[in-house]
Write an enzyme that holds these catalytic residues in place. Sequence first.
Site, PDB file in Angstrom:
ATOM      1  N   GLY A 119       1.398  -1.868   6.508  1.00 15.50           N
ATOM      2  CA  GLY A 119       2.553  -2.653   6.107  1.00 15.50           C
ATOM      3  C   GLY A 119       2.834  -2.630   4.623  1.00 15.50           C
ATOM      4  O   GLY A 119       3.733  -3.338   4.154  1.00 15.50           O
ATOM      5  N   ASP A 120       2.073  -1.840   3.863  1.00  9.94           N
ATOM      6  CA  ASP A 120       2.308  -1.763   2.416  1.00  9.94           C
ATOM      7  C   ASP A 120       1.914  -0.364   1.944  1.00  9.94           C
ATOM      8  O   ASP A 120       1.763   0.542   2.766  1.00  9.94           O
ATOM      9  CB  ASP A 120       1.536  -2.868   1.683  1.00  9.94           C
ATOM     10  CG  ASP A 120       2.263  -3.352   0.423  1.00  9.94           C
ATOM     11  OD1 ASP A 120       2.710  -2.505  -0.375  1.00  9.94           O
ATOM     12  OD2 ASP A 120       2.384  -4.577   0.237  1.00  9.94           O
ATOM     13  N   ASP A 121       1.755  -0.173   0.630  1.00  8.15           N
ATOM     14  CA  ASP A 121       1.503   1.159   0.083  1.00  8.15           C
ATOM     15  C   ASP A 121       0.312   1.831   0.777  1.00  8.15           C
ATOM     16  O   ASP A 121      -0.729   1.202   0.989  1.00  8.15           O
ATOM     17  CB  ASP A 121       1.221   1.073  -1.416  1.00  8.15           C
ATOM     18  CG  ASP A 121       2.372   0.468  -2.207  1.00  8.15           C
ATOM     19  OD1 ASP A 121       3.507   0.433  -1.682  1.00  8.15           O
ATOM     20  OD2 ASP A 121       2.138   0.022  -3.348  1.00  8.15           O
TER      21      ASP A 121
END
Length: 447
Positions: free
Chosen positions: A250-252
């Site tokens: 859900g992120d980098d």
Amino acid sequence: MHFTDYSYLLLIGVTLLLSINFTNADLVTCSGIVPMNYRNDKISITDFGGVGDGVTLNTKAFREAIFRIEHLRRRGGTLLYIPPGEYLTGPFNLTSRMTLYLAKGAVIKATTDITQWPLIAPLPSYGRGRELPGGRYMSFLHGDGLHDVIITGENGTIDGQGGVWWNMWRQRTLQFTRPNLIELMNSRGIIISNVIFKNSPFWNIHPVYCSNVVIHYVTILAPADSPNTDGIDPDSSSHVCIEDSYISTGDDLVAIKSGWDEYGISYGRPSHGITVRRVTGSSPFAGIAIGSETSGGVEDVLVEHISLYNMGVGIHLKTNIGRGGVIRNITISNVYIENARKGIKISGDVGDHPDEYYNPNALPVVKDVVIKNVWGQRVEQPGLIRGLKNAPFRGICLSNIHLGGAGGPRDLPWQCSHVSGGAVQVSPWPCSELTSGQKIGSCSSSF
């Protein structure tokens, strides 16, 4: 994400890693920086009362097994074997000269009982918890001041059961910063390989103040809407090798960091000598990121052979006023991006501050960045480069970059400000700041 989608991602990740293992043995690799030590002494978690029924709490068994490794100090270290089964446990500390080995079908599963998670001090280069003032919850697997630590196996799983933490974040009921899935501090000689990591409460793998770290053949999974579930975040660390992995979070996917504002400036430990190679994945945020916490500096980074799908941003270098720090000698090449909002973003206005005491005059330096051989399709905006008026980005060199649009009303041209450098063989045609003859000359050695 639906269960079937999640299983599909897992299948893709494991298939990718197996194909890499068996067909690309002769590829260039940096993994030799840490030798794989084989242990003659072997113990099993079941020797200490471990029960893999998914219900019994095994925290005591893990802590006793690791206490045994630490205090008996067998010659060459000890392997802790986790047989098939689901081993529910609270967080625990690793120790030096140990291998944590997960068999096929083995799952180490984090308890969702928040009272089982101790609080630890904030990192000195952050000054406080990353999300909230004060301390932070200890990571699920933790270590400080270690050497010769291996986490590996037959693609067993480490499951953070992060849903309870994500919900607290959404409901704003967190009292302290969420725990990472794995955090190793002040450690060296680390190998993490052939393990599936899923549902981390916060960042997945966080080596901080470490050196000589190899992370390869891993699969990292979390739903696209899970908050701050970064894949791999080397932080104020050196000689880090990240290769041959699949990450969907859900992120980098990978974010290289080095401390936060005045605390990172004071601690003064850069991230340098970092290689990221043959990573595939998807995320609503960035594929390859530097920042935004870069106050100790980030130098000498090589990223190559990256495949990114369904992304927010393909490549994102991000910093802010108050950060200070120097980002330089960054080379990114051979990247494929499919279906993204932005292909390349280099920005000086990203990220929050730990408190009101940051110095607004501590401006970051971004220079000597080479991005080349990038292809993409269905990319709504090929590039956005936004330097700082009082600290323009310098030596931004782009070559052989071709990012096709999505063919819809959201398609945007390149946008640039406060940047100098050069661009050749870039389409769509980039900003005028990068295409004048005088500017291109500053990049001639990179083309």
